[in-house]
Design a protein around this motif. Sequence first.
Motif, mmCIF file in Angstrom:
data_model
loop_
_atom_site.group_PDB
_atom_site.id
_atom_site.type_symbol
_atom_site.label_atom_id
_atom_site.label_comp_id
_atom_site.label_asym_id
_atom_site.label_seq_id
_atom_site.Cartn_x
_atom_site.Cartn_y
_atom_site.Cartn_z
ATOM 1 N N THR A 176 0.808 -1.219 0.000
ATOM 2 C CA THR A 176 0.000 0.000 0.000
ATOM 3 C C THR A 176 0.841 1.268 0.000
ATOM 4 O O THR A 176 0.553 2.215 -0.741
ATOM 5 N N ASP A 177 1.886 1.309 0.823
ATOM 6 C CA ASP A 177 2.653 2.540 0.976
ATOM 7 C C ASP A 177 4.033 2.489 0.330
ATOM 8 O O ASP A 177 4.878 3.337 0.590
ATOM 9 N N LEU B 147 5.775 5.684 -1.721
ATOM 10 C CA LEU B 147 4.903 6.854 -1.662
ATOM 11 C C LEU B 147 5.530 7.918 -0.763
ATOM 12 O O LEU B 147 6.153 7.604 0.249
ATOM 13 N N ARG C 266 1.145 8.923 0.856
ATOM 14 C CA ARG C 266 0.819 7.862 1.815
ATOM 15 C C ARG C 266 -0.446 8.218 2.596
ATOM 16 O O ARG C 266 -1.331 7.368 2.790
ATOM 17 N N TRP D 212 -4.064 6.074 2.518
ATOM 18 C CA TRP D 212 -4.804 5.592 3.687
ATOM 19 C C TRP D 212 -6.182 6.236 3.787
ATOM 20 O O TRP D 212 -7.148 5.593 4.222
ATOM 21 N N CYS E 23 1.321 -3.216 4.474
ATOM 22 C CA CYS E 23 2.072 -1.968 4.531
ATOM 23 C C CYS E 23 3.378 -2.163 5.289
ATOM 24 O O CYS E 23 3.537 -3.129 6.041
ATOM 25 N N PRO F 67 -1.110 3.447 9.261
ATOM 26 C CA PRO F 67 -1.387 4.887 9.194
ATOM 27 C C PRO F 67 -1.027 5.568 10.504
ATOM 28 O O PRO F 67 -1.115 4.967 11.585
#
Length: 316
Positions: free
Chosen positions: A188-189, A192, A197, A201, A218, A222
Amino acid sequence: MDSTPHGAAVTATGFGVKGPRGWAFRNIDITAGPGSLIAVQGPSGSGRTCLLLALTGRMKSAAGTAEVGGLPLPKKRAAVRSVTALAHVPGVAELDPALTVGEHLRERALLQGRFGGSLRALLRPRHERRAGARALVDTALAAAGLDPEALPKGIRTSVRDLERLEALRLSVALALIGGPRLLAVDDTDLKLSGDERAAAWALLRGLAAAGTTVLAVCSEPPEDGEGVVQVHTGGRPERTTPKDTSGDSPATTDATDATATTDTTNPTATAGAADEQDGDEAAKATKAGKDSKRGKQDGPDDEEGAADALAEAGRA
């Protein structure tokens, strides 16, 4: 009227996946209700992608129990696959850099219309089917926060020309076209910036708030962990590494549990897993097992390649 939430609840107890010579991950415990945002955190090689594939029915587990939307794993893997979708998983569900955004969307809509609908839907007039496909695509793009008109060449923009966050949004949109109850997003991150990022999220939080359960791999959860079910793979438990002479037993011993935390107003998850070295050994073992059938030497230690090999073995 059916009052069942759209999102799928996810539970797991002592869940684990084992390769030919070791564990990818093990002793994972999760409790997450429908519409949860689940963040799977851990170092590279700790089994994060394997956990994502196992919980979506793409990989067969070797220990413990798990349920997704009330469907038990690994017994109902096919049914779990039908209610889940993958986004941004290298080698399994990834974008083709040679295709345009529009080509990706048309292809996904065509597949959904051909294989994701009912027989009655296939018998509808052609103009109705096209209108339905456009509606699915528009809804998915809006949910993913991707405006094709804002891209350099609009819908004709090639994937290779997309920014990292734009590619993530497109991958999420393609997965949402099928209306999954659980959306699983890998890396996901990865690569970034701080602002990107945060935007990623925010996107996933919005999808979860709308009712779809989101499982996101990740490197870091977050910053605002409120309402996020956090699951940790990896860790550094004390362990021993006995010589494996039988070929039937894993190369590592049981790992101690690590603890996962979440906000007290939301479901909690605790997870224990083999340490990073265990995950690396399992990844290399899986790659070696695949290559040995072709008379090759062991391949490089690459987490994504190992995950792909395990996914292929799980679908076989």
